[in-house]
Design a protein around this motif. Structure first.
Motif: not given
Length: 229
Positions: A82-83, A101-106, A138-149
């Motif tokens: 939703f976000s 959304w609240v009504n739909e997902e009651e 809503r502000k959370k990035s969908t890009v996965k961070p590069e794995p640290k070595q």
């Protein structure tokens, strides 16, 4: 022979006199390890942290409460969807979509609300959901961070391990040996070895908190290794 780890330990010190870190600091000063150099002072500060008691029931309880009142993964997945759909809505449009959304997902919302209340959460669950959607997901990035070595593992030096083993073996002569108190005694009587090890670990880019935990855990691990031989 197995030793009762819950018994008290004297190993030549007064069992009624609990370990005082200030005494340890005074001892280290007398031995000349509190000199004016920044590096020397830093090493002693880390050693002091290593030997301080790290039990903190209050902080553990706070952490447990935070995790206890988290949403289920299933609910978070739906909230996240939703976000992201309404990520760029202004506040008014977002709130309007939220009410729909609240009504739909009651049913889903009711189930999650009941679960949190049963766990002891006494706040406004719906408000908690809205704020999570609006200000976190809503502000959370969908890009996965590069794995640290992975950094190369740096263990405690063999000489300090041998010193720990010898100290533990002497302590186990006493039936009332307790590893936590034994470690405090180890710190008091091995300032030289600890100072050398702290300096070596710092040179390997290990931070002070990690050094503190590494030395404490190593002592306890050596204890269990010795009693289980």
């Amino acid at each position: 022979m197995k030793h009762d780890v819950n018994r008290h330990y004297d190993n030549g010190i007064d069992t009624d006199d609990s370990f005082n870190i200030n005494n340890f600091r005074a001892d280290s000063n007398e031995l000349g390890f509190s000199g004016p150099t920044l590096e020397g002072n830093k090493n002693i500060q880390i050693i002091n942290k290593v030997c301080d008691d790290d039990d903190d029931d209050d902080s553990n309880n706070i952490i447990a409460s935070i995790y206890r009142y988290k949403f289920t993964q299933e609910f978070m997945d739906e909230l996240y969807k939703f976000s992201k759909v309404h990520q760029y809505d202004d506040r008014a449009a977002f709130k309007e979509a939220w009410e729909e959304w609240v009504n739909e997902e009651e049913d889903l919302i009711e189930e999650e609300t009941t679960r949190l209340h049963e766990l002891g959460y006494d706040g406004d669950v719906l408000d908690k959901m809205f704020k999570s959607a609006r200000y976190y997901f809503r502000k959370k990035s969908t890009v996965k961070p590069e794995p640290k070595q992975r950094r190369k593992y740096i263990g405690v030096h063999k000489e300090l391990l041998e010193t720990m083993d010898a100290h533990i073996s002497r302590g186990l002569v006493n039936d009332d040996y307790k590893p936590s108190e034994g470690f405090n005694n180890f710190c008091i009587n091995n300032v030289d070895s600890l100072k050398t090890e702290v300096a070596r670990l710092l040179e390997n880019d290990i931070d002070s908190d990690e050094i503190m935990n590494k030395i404490k855990k190593t002592y306890k691990n050596r204890y269990f290794m010795i009693i289980n031989k």
